[in-house]
Write an enzyme that holds these catalytic residues in place. Structure first.
Site, PDB file in Angstrom:
ATOM      1  CE  LYS A 260      -9.925   1.592  -1.704  1.00 20.87           C
ATOM      2  NZ  LYS A 260      -9.519   2.878  -1.788  1.00 20.87           N
ATOM      3  CG  ASP A 265      -5.024   3.218  -4.760  1.00 18.39           C
ATOM      4  OD1 ASP A 265      -4.589   3.547  -6.133  1.00 18.39           O
ATOM      5  OD2 ASP A 265      -5.356   4.082  -4.115  1.00 18.39           O
ATOM      6  CE  LYS A 272      -2.611   5.969  -3.606  1.00 21.02           C
ATOM      7  NZ  LYS A 272      -3.444   6.890  -2.930  1.00 21.02           N
ATOM      8  CG  ASP A 283      -6.496   0.880  -1.324  1.00 21.78           C
ATOM      9  OD1 ASP A 283      -7.015   1.398  -0.156  1.00 21.78           O
ATOM     10  OD2 ASP A 283      -6.727   1.481  -2.314  1.00 21.78           O
ATOM     11  CD  GLU A 344      -8.381   3.650  -5.545  1.00 19.42           C
ATOM     12  OE1 GLU A 344      -8.085   4.801  -5.822  1.00 19.42           O
ATOM     13  OE2 GLU A 344      -8.043   2.920  -4.409  1.00 19.42           O
ATOM     14  NE  ARG A 346     -13.909   8.969  -4.031  1.00  9.88           N
ATOM     15  CZ  ARG A 346     -13.435  10.386  -3.364  1.00  9.88           C
ATOM     16  NH1 ARG A 346     -14.414  11.248  -3.895  1.00  9.88           N
ATOM     17  NH2 ARG A 346     -12.672  10.265  -2.638  1.00  9.88           N
TER      18      ARG A 346
END
Ligand code: BES
Ligand code: MN
Ligand code: ZN
Length: 492
Positions: A260, A265, A272, A283, A344, A346
């Site tokens: 990933k 993020d 968030k 991330d 996001e 996935r």
């Protein structure tokens, strides 16, 4: 001079006995005074006053069983190297505990790793004079047979020891490189910067490594609707990275490692809260792991054809960003309704998995992702969650992780939880409810893996730490690099 001593019966420990004799019994009497009995974590630090050439003898408690496994020897050498730097000690001699046993080469490798991992520091942005000084520690010797039990080292054994030392050095360098990529701010490590890092590998390993980088236009041609939607809100253009290692002889099998690569993020419109966003430059830890591991794999060589894939982009808020309620079409044609733009990872991984499955067609594939906070709720911050329906593959993987000392624990891909991903207007939606969040993320990915043997590793917890452990300073840990390299080069 440093050595670990078994806490089972200190008086019978051969290294302790020999050191004690050399010091005329001073060691055992100080140990008695200080209450040192070899428990794990205890340290006995004794000045030798010229009785032997080493100025100090440091005895580390080896624990009740005196069982120095790979992870504990790594922690020991890491602790010793850190302490040496702090005390201004230039030369350390570490006496290996069970050198001569069958696992000596593995122990030696992990001892070497500990030195490099324990002294890692991300100091690029520290401007104070004290950070510019070179570190004190200059040499770290690993010694066998100090207790005088002379064993003949055969040529084969010597070769294995040399290989273990260089292996430990190479693996630790890859882990520390991943740490650098993770610890760098998101404005420095952009998708393009990750692509450039990967491209440097092709230059370094001309004969074995090939790197392909796809820009947004190429990804659009391939139909990566999920990946592109996530990256759309950012001013940094996404990059899809594909690294291939080709072995010198005909490959035994084809293995693909997917990481990933969200360089930051923010959560997107499912924004968030500030505190949860603070650390979200990490991330891309999965991407950092698979890219960095390829360097070590190419250096060490593998009988397999190894691929690393990372769909890299930034999850941001802007007039162009993807929204809740959007319906995306993935590379395999599946439509997905977005009910949370913060799920996001996935989406980007789903298209990366489809790319791997259809373009690479590997025998086995693995993905590494800082995917869910739920995985940290389930297993705590130090353990990765492993999900797979391929029994033999997941067992081999867990056996490798056990060997490298990376904590990993299997979670069930309970198909009943798939109900949570139902959508009334698309084939599925991207998030379920609160319960089983790590597993519903795994089930989402499984849609794209289809029948290709696949293991999902959620590293949200261990990818970065808020407090340091001996071989893992605070910040990016480089988690999974060691297991990826081990699996790719030696298998289970
Ligand atoms: N990158 C995060 C997961 C994460 C959390 C990594 C903490 C490292 C530390 C991921 O993209 C995310 O936001 N996941 C959501 C999923 C939810 C919206 C279903 C989460 O865990 O809250
Ligand atoms: Mn997120
Ligand atoms: Zn994320």
């Amino acid at each position: 001079m440093v050595f670990p001593a078994s806490g089972a019966d200190l008086a019978k420990d051969p290294l302790f006995k020999a050191a004690d004799a050399a010091l005329g019994g001073v060691l055992s009497s100080i140990a008695r005074d200080e209450g040192f009995d070899g428990k794990a974590g205890q340290v006995l630090n004794v000045h030798t006053h010229g009785r032997i050439p080493a100025r100090r003898i440091v005895v580390l408690g080896g624990g009740a069983k005196g069982d120095f496994g790979n992870p504990s020897i790594r922690d020991m050498t890491a602790t010793v190297a850190q302490a040496a730097n702090k005390a201004g000690t230039a030369n350390v001699a570490f006496v290996m505990p069970s050198f001569g046993a069958t696992r000596e080469a593995a122990l030696l490798q992990h001892a070497v790793e500990g030195v490099y991992l324990g002294t890692y520091k991300f100091g690029r942005y520290l401007t104070g004079e004290e950070h510019k000084k070179p570190t004190a520690l200059k040499s770290f010797g690993l010694i066998s047979d100090w207790a005088g039990k002379v064993k003949k080292v055969t040529v084969t054994q010597q070769k294995a020891f040399d290989a273990a030392v260089s292996r430990g050095t190479i693996v630790a360098a890859a882990i520390n490189h991943a740490r650098d990529l993770i610890n760098e701010p998101a404005d420095a490590v952009t998708p393009a910067a990750l692509a450039a890092d990967a491209q440097a590998l092709a230059k370094k390993h001309k004969d074995s490594i090939k790197v392909t980088v796809l820009d947004a236009k190429k990804c659009a041609e391939l139909g990566m609707g999920m990946f592109l939607a996530v990256g759309r809100g950012s001013d940094h253009e996404p990059r899809f990275i594909h690294i291939t290692y080709t072995p010198p002889k005909k490959a035994k099998k084809k293995v693909c490692f997917i990481g990933k690569g969200i360089t930051f993020d923010s959560g997107g419109y499912s924004l968030k809260p500030s505190q949860s966003m603070e650390d979200m430059k990490v991330d891309m830890s999965g991407a950092a792991a698979v890219i960095s591991a390829m360097d070590a794999i190419a250096t060490l060589g593998s009988p397999n054809e190894i691929h690393a894939v990372a769909a890299c982009c930034e999850n941001m808020v802007s007039g162009r960003a993807y929204k809740l309620g959007d319906v995306l079409t993935s590379m395999d044609g599946t439509t997905v309704e977005i009910n949370n733009t913060d799920a996001e990872g996935r989406l980007t991984l789903g298209d990366a998995i489809t790319y791997a499955r259809t373009k690479i067609q590997p025998d086995e594939m693995f993905d590494f992702a800082t995917l869910t906070g739920a995985c940290m709720v389930a297993l705590g911050p130090y353990t990765a969650g492993v999900m797979s329906d391929h029994e033999s593959l997941v067992k081999s993987w867990l056996a490798v992780a056990e060997r490298t000392g990376e904590d990993m624990w299997r979670l069930p891909l309970n198909s009943r939880l798939r109900e949570q991903l139902k959508s009334s207007i698309a084939d599925m939606r991207n998030t379920g409810d609160r319960f089983g969040g790590a597993i519903t993320a795994g089930l989402f990915l499984k849609t794209f893996a289809k029948d290709t043997p696949w293991v999902h590793v959620d590293i949200a917890g261990p990818a970065s730490l808020t407090s340091s452990r001996p071989a893992q300073p605070k910040g990016g840990t480089g988690y999974a690099v060691a297991s990826i390299v081990e699996y790719a080069t030696r298998g289970s």
